[in-house]
Design a protein around this motif. Sequence first.
Motif, short mmCIF file in Angstrom:
data_model
loop_
_atom_site.label_atom_id
_atom_site.label_comp_id
_atom_site.label_asym_id
_atom_site.label_seq_id
_atom_site.Cartn_x
_atom_site.Cartn_y
_atom_site.Cartn_z
N VAL A 6 30.68 -25.89 -11.23
CA VAL A 6 29.53 -25.77 -12.12
C VAL A 6 28.30 -26.09 -11.31
CG1 VAL A 6 28.44 -26.55 -14.24
CG2 VAL A 6 30.93 -26.50 -14.08
N SER A 7 27.44 -25.15 -11.14
CA SER A 7 26.24 -25.38 -10.34
C SER A 7 25.20 -24.32 -10.65
CB SER A 7 26.58 -25.36 -8.84
OG SER A 7 26.94 -24.06 -8.44
N ALA A 8 24.16 -24.36 -9.88
CA ALA A 8 23.12 -23.36 -10.03
C ALA A 8 22.51 -23.11 -8.68
CB ALA A 8 22.06 -23.84 -11.02
N GLY A 9 21.59 -22.16 -8.61
CA GLY A 9 20.90 -21.89 -7.35
C GLY A 9 21.43 -20.61 -6.73
N LEU A 10 20.67 -19.61 -6.75
CA LEU A 10 21.08 -18.34 -6.19
C LEU A 10 21.25 -18.44 -4.69
CD1 LEU A 10 18.78 -15.93 -8.22
CD2 LEU A 10 21.15 -16.53 -8.65
N VAL A 23 26.41 -20.34 -13.31
CA VAL A 23 27.70 -21.00 -13.38
C VAL A 23 28.74 -20.13 -12.72
CG1 VAL A 23 29.49 -21.89 -14.91
CG2 VAL A 23 27.11 -22.19 -15.52
N ALA A 24 29.60 -20.73 -11.91
CA ALA A 24 30.71 -20.01 -11.30
C ALA A 24 31.97 -20.80 -11.53
CB ALA A 24 30.48 -19.81 -9.80
N LEU A 79 25.21 -35.21 -19.98
CA LEU A 79 25.64 -34.72 -18.66
C LEU A 79 24.62 -33.71 -18.14
CD1 LEU A 79 27.79 -34.49 -16.40
CD2 LEU A 79 28.85 -32.68 -17.76
N ARG A 80 24.16 -32.83 -18.97
CA ARG A 80 23.17 -31.83 -18.55
C ARG A 80 21.86 -32.50 -18.17
NH1 ARG A 80 18.88 -29.37 -20.90
NH2 ARG A 80 18.39 -27.25 -20.17
N ASP A 81 21.42 -33.47 -18.98
CA ASP A 81 20.13 -34.12 -18.71
C ASP A 81 20.16 -34.95 -17.44
OD1 ASP A 81 19.20 -32.98 -21.02
OD2 ASP A 81 19.40 -34.80 -22.25
N LEU A 82 21.35 -35.43 -17.03
CA LEU A 82 21.46 -36.21 -15.80
C LEU A 82 21.38 -35.33 -14.55
CD1 LEU A 82 24.28 -38.76 -16.73
CD2 LEU A 82 21.84 -39.23 -16.48
N GLY A 83 21.53 -34.03 -14.72
CA GLY A 83 21.55 -33.13 -13.58
C GLY A 83 20.18 -32.77 -13.07
N ALA A 84 20.16 -32.14 -11.91
CA ALA A 84 18.91 -31.64 -11.34
C ALA A 84 18.44 -30.43 -12.15
CB ALA A 84 19.15 -31.25 -9.88
N PRO A 85 17.18 -30.04 -12.00
CA PRO A 85 16.69 -28.87 -12.75
C PRO A 85 17.56 -27.63 -12.55
CG PRO A 85 14.85 -30.04 -11.75
CD PRO A 85 16.10 -30.70 -11.24
N GLY A 86 18.10 -27.46 -11.35
CA GLY A 86 18.97 -26.31 -11.13
C GLY A 86 20.25 -26.37 -11.94
N PHE A 87 20.76 -27.59 -12.17
CA PHE A 87 21.97 -27.75 -12.97
C PHE A 87 21.67 -27.54 -14.46
CE2 PHE A 87 25.04 -30.35 -15.34
CZ PHE A 87 26.24 -29.93 -14.79
N GLN A 88 20.45 -27.85 -14.87
CA GLN A 88 20.08 -27.79 -16.27
C GLN A 88 19.91 -26.37 -16.80
OE1 GLN A 88 16.69 -30.35 -16.84
NE2 GLN A 88 17.81 -32.19 -16.26
N VAL A 89 20.05 -25.37 -15.93
CA VAL A 89 20.05 -24.00 -16.44
C VAL A 89 21.29 -23.76 -17.30
CG1 VAL A 89 18.73 -23.14 -14.49
CG2 VAL A 89 21.21 -23.07 -14.40
N ASN A 90 22.31 -24.61 -17.13
CA ASN A 90 23.48 -24.56 -18.01
C ASN A 90 23.14 -25.30 -19.31
OD1 ASN A 90 25.53 -23.49 -16.00
ND2 ASN A 90 24.87 -25.35 -14.95
N THR A 91 23.26 -24.63 -20.42
CA THR A 91 23.05 -25.30 -21.69
C THR A 91 24.23 -26.21 -22.01
OG1 THR A 91 24.11 -23.54 -22.96
CG2 THR A 91 21.74 -23.30 -22.51
N ALA A 92 24.03 -27.13 -22.94
CA ALA A 92 25.12 -28.00 -23.36
C ALA A 92 26.27 -27.18 -23.94
CB ALA A 92 24.62 -29.02 -24.38
N ALA A 93 25.96 -26.14 -24.66
CA ALA A 93 27.00 -25.28 -25.22
C ALA A 93 27.78 -24.57 -24.13
CB ALA A 93 26.38 -24.27 -26.18
#
Length: 208
Positions: A6-10, A23-24, A79-93
């Motif tokens: 679970v991550s972000a960043g192209l 997300v991958a 969990l989402r709020d603790l992440g970096a902005p790149g991680f927060q592109v994943n919604t809680a849902a």
Amino acid sequence: MTLRWVSAGLGLSVLGLLILGAVATSAQQTSPQPHPAMPSQPQAATKPANIDRNGVLMLIRSTLLALDHANKTGNYTVLRDLGAPGFQVNTAARLAEIFVKQRGDKLDLSGVAVIDPQLSLLPQIEPNGLLHMAGFFPSVPSQVNFELLFAPVEGQWRLFGVSLSVGQSAPVAPPAPEASAAKAVVSQKQATTKPGVTSKQSAPSATH
């Protein structure tokens, strides 16, 4: 085992895994294939992270315990709020969808609070500036393998990517050679003894 990133960043490339999109996920663990580098652009080298053991333990434990709480409550907002902005592109849902199997299996990660992890990849800084580490907890109660990425945000390392897999604990050791040899000797003695014959004759009892 289930491997899940679970991550972000192209364009994020870690250990040969090219993460594209927000997300991958992968259903099974496969051998990573190196991502070819452009001949005209020499690949930058990683470097050891300047972080002490206590800092590493805090990052690992806080991340996995936050994931454990999210799995147990079904609420992935913290969990989402603790992440970096790149991680927060994943919604809680979306995070709830990703970890649905772990939640259904009732995976318990609370043991990470008292068991020390064993690192298979010491903390290092990737060429893109991310803090990268990997390892496992021997038994919580099953072995938990993890791989984590953190991004620097306002002077703090915040979660950018997480990979988690659950495996079997260490196999049971076979019987000691001495015990096996002793059993063999006993079996051999039993095989050479004839039924109804004793090795010693008892003395006749005295009569009065």
